[in-house]
Design an enzyme around this catalytic site. Sequence first.
Site, PDB file in Angstrom:
ATOM      1  N   LEU A  14       0.851  -1.184   0.000  1.00  0.00           N
ATOM      2  CA  LEU A  14       0.000   0.000   0.000  1.00  0.00           C
ATOM      3  C   LEU A  14       0.889   1.237   0.000  1.00  0.00           C
ATOM      4  CD1 LEU A  14      -1.370  -2.372   1.848  1.00  0.00           C
ATOM      5  CD2 LEU A  14      -2.962  -0.578   2.492  1.00  0.00           C
ATOM      6  N   GLY A  33       1.437   4.305   4.576  1.00  0.00           N
ATOM      7  CA  GLY A  33       2.300   3.412   3.817  1.00  0.00           C
ATOM      8  C   GLY A  33       2.568   2.111   4.523  1.00  0.00           C
ATOM      9  N   SER A  34       2.268   0.982   3.896  1.00  0.00           N
ATOM     10  CA  SER A  34       2.350  -0.275   4.632  1.00  0.00           C
ATOM     11  C   SER A  34       2.227  -1.466   3.687  1.00  0.00           C
ATOM     12  CB  SER A  34       1.248  -0.324   5.689  1.00  0.00           C
ATOM     13  OG  SER A  34      -0.005   0.031   5.117  1.00  0.00           O
ATOM     14  N   ARG A  35       1.929  -2.626   4.281  1.00  0.00           N
ATOM     15  CA  ARG A  35       1.811  -3.868   3.526  1.00  0.00           C
ATOM     16  C   ARG A  35       0.838  -4.787   4.254  1.00  0.00           C
ATOM     17  NH1 ARG A  35       6.734  -7.053   0.982  1.00  0.00           N
ATOM     18  NH2 ARG A  35       6.019  -9.189   0.952  1.00  0.00           N
TER      19      ARG A  35
END
Length: 209
Positions: free
Chosen positions: A90, A177-179
């Site tokens: 993301l 911001g990530s996963r």
Amino acid sequence: MRSPIAKEGFIFVIPLAILTGVFATLSYYWAAGLLGGLFIFVTWFFRDPNRTIPQEPNVIVSPADGKVVEIIPEKDDLLGENYTRVSIFLNVFNVHVNRVPIAGKVQATRYNKGKFLNAASHKASLDNEQNAILLNNGKATILVKQIAGLIARRIVCWAKEGDDYQIGERFGLIRFGSRVDIFVPEGTELKVAKGDIVSGGSSIIGYLK
């Protein structure tokens, strides 16, 4: 009626709106412009749109918006057997509200402190700060991991052990911001490939056997 902005965003949105108005009133237009830009970005970041959730038998929906960056076989301690991991990156422009991929009961949750590596890298799945939920629908078990990234410093998870969820329901979010990794049983009929862009709750990851 549900707010179009995730509730966790109001702690940022409201102060920025007030400060923008104050500086504009005082004719500090450069500051008002800067804060107004931040207000627009943060409001956009925490947007929480409604989605049309597929209701087909055995369907698995995406737990997050973003880009599929990895699809690999992998084992996790919470699962105890080989699964297929689908990793979704993301960026800051994606919706960051996360959704459950199947209807079912939360069997377990697990939070691990860790590093804040680039969420697009392979090592992020192993080393980064993360929160996992284990879902079971009576026939199959699926694991979902919220993983912090280089900028992300806050994982929010509302799911608790024993909670029942409907497919596509919101269960948390990650800031900035990530996963998100989803572990599906081997033999799942996948409908995504590396590089695909998916939407949380509406894109189909695959079908359980």
